[in-house]
Design a protein around this motif. Structure first.
Motif, PDB file in Angstrom:
ATOM      1  N   LYS A  68      42.157  17.291 -50.611  1.00  0.00           N
ATOM      2  CA  LYS A  68      41.722  15.936 -50.973  1.00  0.00           C
ATOM      3  C   LYS A  68      42.714  14.878 -50.473  1.00  0.00           C
ATOM      4  O   LYS A  68      42.344  13.717 -50.294  1.00  0.00           O
ATOM      5  CB  LYS A  68      41.524  15.808 -52.485  1.00  0.00           C
TER       6      LYS A  68
ATOM      7  N   TYR B  68      42.259  12.310 -47.401  1.00  0.00           N
ATOM      8  CA  TYR B  68      41.303  11.196 -47.374  1.00  0.00           C
ATOM      9  C   TYR B  68      41.837   9.883 -47.924  1.00  0.00           C
ATOM     10  O   TYR B  68      41.375   9.389 -48.945  1.00  0.00           O
ATOM     11  CB  TYR B  68      40.002  11.603 -48.092  1.00  0.00           C
TER      12      TYR B  68
ATOM     13  N   PHE C 251      37.990  11.574 -40.161  1.00  0.00           N
ATOM     14  CA  PHE C 251      36.926  12.548 -40.433  1.00  0.00           C
ATOM     15  C   PHE C 251      35.610  12.108 -39.784  1.00  0.00           C
ATOM     16  O   PHE C 251      34.889  12.934 -39.222  1.00  0.00           O
ATOM     17  CB  PHE C 251      36.724  12.781 -41.944  1.00  0.00           C
TER      18      PHE C 251
ATOM     19  N   GLY D 225      31.427  13.656 -52.926  1.00  0.00           N
ATOM     20  CA  GLY D 225      32.135  13.621 -51.635  1.00  0.00           C
ATOM     21  C   GLY D 225      31.280  12.920 -50.604  1.00  0.00           C
ATOM     22  O   GLY D 225      31.043  13.427 -49.506  1.00  0.00           O
TER      23      GLY D 225
ATOM     24  N   GLY E  71      31.454  10.170 -48.648  1.00  0.00           N
ATOM     25  CA  GLY E  71      31.915   9.725 -47.322  1.00  0.00           C
ATOM     26  C   GLY E  71      31.048   8.611 -46.782  1.00  0.00           C
ATOM     27  O   GLY E  71      30.717   7.653 -47.487  1.00  0.00           O
TER      28      GLY E  71
ATOM     29  N   LYS F 183      24.239  10.953 -43.890  1.00  0.00           N
ATOM     30  CA  LYS F 183      23.287  11.960 -44.382  1.00  0.00           C
ATOM     31  C   LYS F 183      22.369  11.406 -45.466  1.00  0.00           C
ATOM     32  O   LYS F 183      21.173  11.690 -45.487  1.00  0.00           O
ATOM     33  CB  LYS F 183      24.053  13.182 -44.887  1.00  0.00           C
TER      34      LYS F 183
ATOM     35  N   ASP G  29      33.326   9.505 -54.611  1.00  0.00           N
ATOM     36  CA  ASP G  29      34.296   9.867 -53.580  1.00  0.00           C
ATOM     37  C   ASP G  29      35.693   9.439 -54.007  1.00  0.00           C
ATOM     38  O   ASP G  29      35.862   8.459 -54.729  1.00  0.00           O
ATOM     39  CB  ASP G  29      33.937   9.214 -52.238  1.00  0.00           C
ATOM     40  N   ILE G  30      36.675  10.183 -53.511  1.00  0.00           N
ATOM     41  CA  ILE G  30      38.078   9.889 -53.821  1.00  0.00           C
ATOM     42  C   ILE G  30      38.593   8.762 -52.929  1.00  0.00           C
ATOM     43  O   ILE G  30      39.588   8.124 -53.233  1.00  0.00           O
ATOM     44  CB  ILE G  30      38.911  11.183 -53.639  1.00  0.00           C
TER      45      ILE G  30
ATOM     46  N   ALA H 188      36.397   8.700 -57.787  1.00  0.00           N
ATOM     47  CA  ALA H 188      36.908   9.729 -58.709  1.00  0.00           C
ATOM     48  C   ALA H 188      37.238  10.998 -57.935  1.00  0.00           C
ATOM     49  O   ALA H 188      36.827  11.164 -56.789  1.00  0.00           O
ATOM     50  CB  ALA H 188      35.844  10.042 -59.765  1.00  0.00           C
ATOM     51  N   ASP H 189      37.953  11.885 -58.614  1.00  0.00           N
ATOM     52  CA  ASP H 189      38.256  13.208 -58.071  1.00  0.00           C
ATOM     53  C   ASP H 189      37.218  14.166 -58.664  1.00  0.00           C
ATOM     54  O   ASP H 189      37.217  14.418 -59.871  1.00  0.00           O
ATOM     55  CB  ASP H 189      39.686  13.587 -58.515  1.00  0.00           C
ATOM     56  N   PHE H 190      36.350  14.703 -57.806  1.00  0.00           N
ATOM     57  CA  PHE H 190      35.248  15.510 -58.361  1.00  0.00           C
ATOM     58  C   PHE H 190      35.729  16.847 -58.937  1.00  0.00           C
ATOM     59  O   PHE H 190      34.961  17.556 -59.558  1.00  0.00           O
ATOM     60  CB  PHE H 190      34.093  15.689 -57.378  1.00  0.00           C
TER      61      PHE H 190
ATOM     62  N   GLY I 155      27.775  18.820 -46.305  1.00  0.00           N
ATOM     63  CA  GLY I 155      28.872  18.941 -45.339  1.00  0.00           C
ATOM     64  C   GLY I 155      29.670  20.230 -45.444  1.00  0.00           C
ATOM     65  O   GLY I 155      30.660  20.396 -44.750  1.00  0.00           O
TER      66      GLY I 155
HETATM   67  N1  SAH Z   1      29.592  14.385 -47.397  1.00  0.00           N
HETATM   68  C1  SAH Z   1      30.101  13.827 -46.154  1.00  0.00           C
HETATM   69  C2  SAH Z   1      31.631  13.771 -46.127  1.00  0.00           C
HETATM   70  C3  SAH Z   1      32.307  15.124 -46.122  1.00  0.00           C
HETATM   71  S1  SAH Z   1      34.075  14.953 -45.945  1.00  0.00           S
HETATM   72  C4  SAH Z   1      29.582  14.644 -45.005  1.00  0.00           C
HETATM   73  O1  SAH Z   1      28.982  15.679 -45.255  1.00  0.00           O
HETATM   74  O2  SAH Z   1      29.788  14.244 -43.859  1.00  0.00           O
HETATM   75  C5  SAH Z   1      34.578  15.239 -47.600  1.00  0.00           C
HETATM   76  C6  SAH Z   1      34.392  14.009 -48.461  1.00  0.00           C
HETATM   77  O3  SAH Z   1      34.746  14.357 -49.780  1.00  0.00           O
HETATM   78  C7  SAH Z   1      35.285  12.856 -48.032  1.00  0.00           C
HETATM   79  O4  SAH Z   1      34.549  11.660 -48.064  1.00  0.00           O
HETATM   80  C8  SAH Z   1      36.404  12.864 -49.069  1.00  0.00           C
HETATM   81  O5  SAH Z   1      36.937  11.574 -49.306  1.00  0.00           O
HETATM   82  C9  SAH Z   1      35.700  13.436 -50.273  1.00  0.00           C
HETATM   83  N2  SAH Z   1      36.581  14.214 -51.150  1.00  0.00           N
HETATM   84  C10 SAH Z   1      37.423  15.215 -50.808  1.00  0.00           C
HETATM   85  N3  SAH Z   1      38.017  15.728 -51.896  1.00  0.00           N
HETATM   86  C11 SAH Z   1      37.530  15.025 -52.964  1.00  0.00           C
HETATM   87  C12 SAH Z   1      37.756  15.092 -54.364  1.00  0.00           C
HETATM   88  N4  SAH Z   1      38.583  15.976 -54.907  1.00  0.00           N
HETATM   89  N5  SAH Z   1      37.062  14.226 -55.156  1.00  0.00           N
HETATM   90  C13 SAH Z   1      36.192  13.306 -54.622  1.00  0.00           C
HETATM   91  N6  SAH Z   1      35.950  13.199 -53.300  1.00  0.00           N
HETATM   92  C14 SAH Z   1      36.606  14.049 -52.478  1.00  0.00           C
END
Ligand code: SAH
Ligand code: AVI
Length: 336
Positions: free
Chosen positions: A46, A49, A57, A98, A100, A104, A126-127, A153-155, A173
């Motif tokens: 994480k 990002y 990314f 997540g 991003g 999608k 998203d974080i 937030a941190d998921f 993703g």
């Molecule tokens: N869903 C998009 C992005 C994938 S990249 C796609 O498929 O293209 C991973 C994404 O998850 C990034 O935007 C990153 O900021 C987010 N991410 C990574 N770890 C995270 C966490 N612990 N909590 C929340 N978001 C997170």
């Protein structure tokens, strides 16, 4: 509509919750401390990002070697109407973990448009604050009826903030592949825990395929993945008052056959040390020693089914590309 009305109307359609800035626990950075004091040093992915990492990314997603994004997009194009039709009876929240950029979700929102989008609320989580805010701005413009509840937030820690309404959860993703097995099962269990019987989870999975195709995706010719990998140290330098010398490290990415996963590392080119002042932590790496920065699990249907079973979820539908390189699986909570 004049500009003032347009601005007001946009503000009325957007709510933002910043759960990260509300987090007053002492948890922040403890995972770095734990990971960097192990024999195999590791960092949670994480930390890639920050704003620059999210930008890198996005560049990865457009690389010729990185087949994941374009393959998942092609599946979404085919499957979006069927996925959203499930929701059409009585819309609720379309949650994206997540999230991003919007690449999608736009496909699902376009499909939802045909069913009356105004009853749907989009909930990106998203974080990366910059990525989330930019994405929300763009969607408000593109979909004038859409309401958004954006959650920073941190998921893996803050799932309690998710709304409990009827919902379609999406985790695209193959970001699920960035969890270790135990974390993955725990995350899926947590998903099952917040799902109502009529809710669904759409999960993107990168499937097993020949090693050279997988390895090329994480070792691109332009060196973007290498920059992305090193950015984790830049982020730690800024966020935790650290002083890693980034030039002392090189990118390393390999497919580990027996674990069916890519491992991304930063390998020390020389003896190097850093101090993370905010964590009161000093680390040293010997020449050749690595810090593992990410794992990217690749899946077979059989293994994925075992994970779902353990987590109390059951697959209702698989969508895939003709070569079976990537899959979108729709899951529901299994019957008690
Ligand atoms: N869903 C998009 C992005 C994938 S990249 C796609 O498929 O293209 C991973 C994404 O998850 C990034 O935007 C990153 O900021 C987010 N991410 C990574 N770890 C995270 C966490 N612990 N909590 C929340 N978001 C997170
Ligand atoms: C976000 N995640 C699914 C990407 C992946 O492929 O595991 C992150 C990434 N790491 C290197 N390239 C892309």
């Amino acid at each position: 509509m004049n500009l003032r009305n347009k601005v007001t109307q946009r503000i009325e359609r957007l709510d933002i919750l910043n759960r990260l800035s509300e987090d007053t626990s002492q948890e922040n950075g403890r995972d770095i401390w734990e990971g960097m004091t192990q024999p195999q040093k590791r960092l949670p992915s994480k930390y890639f990002y920050d704003a620059h990492g999210s930008w890198l990314f996005e560049r990865i997603c457009g690389l010729p070697e990185y087949y994941l994004t374009r393959t998942e997009l092609s599946i979404l194009e085919q499957a979006s109407t069927e996925i959203m039709a499930f929701f059409a009876q009585d819309f609720g929240d379309l949650v994206e973990l997540g999230s991003g950029s919007n690449r999608k979700i736009k496909i699902l929102l376009d499909a939802a448009d045909g069913f009356g989008l105004s009853r749907l609320r989009y909930v990106p989580v998203d974080i990366s604050e910059s990525a989330l805010l930019e994405a929300c701005e763009e969607l408000l413009d593109l979909f004038p009826d859409l309401h958004i509840f954006g959650i920073i937030a941190d998921f893996s820690r803050h799932l309690e903030v998710l709304p409990r309404n009827r919902k379609l959860l999406t985790f695209l993703g193959s970001t699920i592949g960035n969890f270790l097995k135990d974390e993955r099962i725990m995350f899926l269990k947590n998903m099952a825990g917040i799902m109502n019987p009529e809710d669904r989870l759409v999960l993107g999975l990168d499937m097993l395929k020949p090693t050279e195709i997988i390895e090329a995706a994480y070792n691109d010719n332009q060196g973007v993945t290498s920059e992305f990998n090193k950015n984790i140290l830049r982020n730690l330098n800024r966020s935790f008052n650290a002083d890693f010398n980034i030039a002392d490290f090189e990118h390393l990415s390999v497919f580990v056959e027996e674990k069916e996963r890519v491992e991304m590392h930063l390998r020390a080119k020389c003896l190097t040390a850093a101090r993370l002042a905010d964590l009161d932590l000093s680390v040293a790496c010997r020449p050749g020693e690595t810090i593992r920065t990410e794992i990217c699990q690749k899946f077979s249907r059989e293994n994925a089914h075992l994970d779902f079973q353990q987590a109390g979820l059951v697959a209702t539908r698989w969508f895939t590309d003709p070569e079976g390189w990537f899959a979108l699986v729709m899951l529901k909570k299994s019957e008690p």
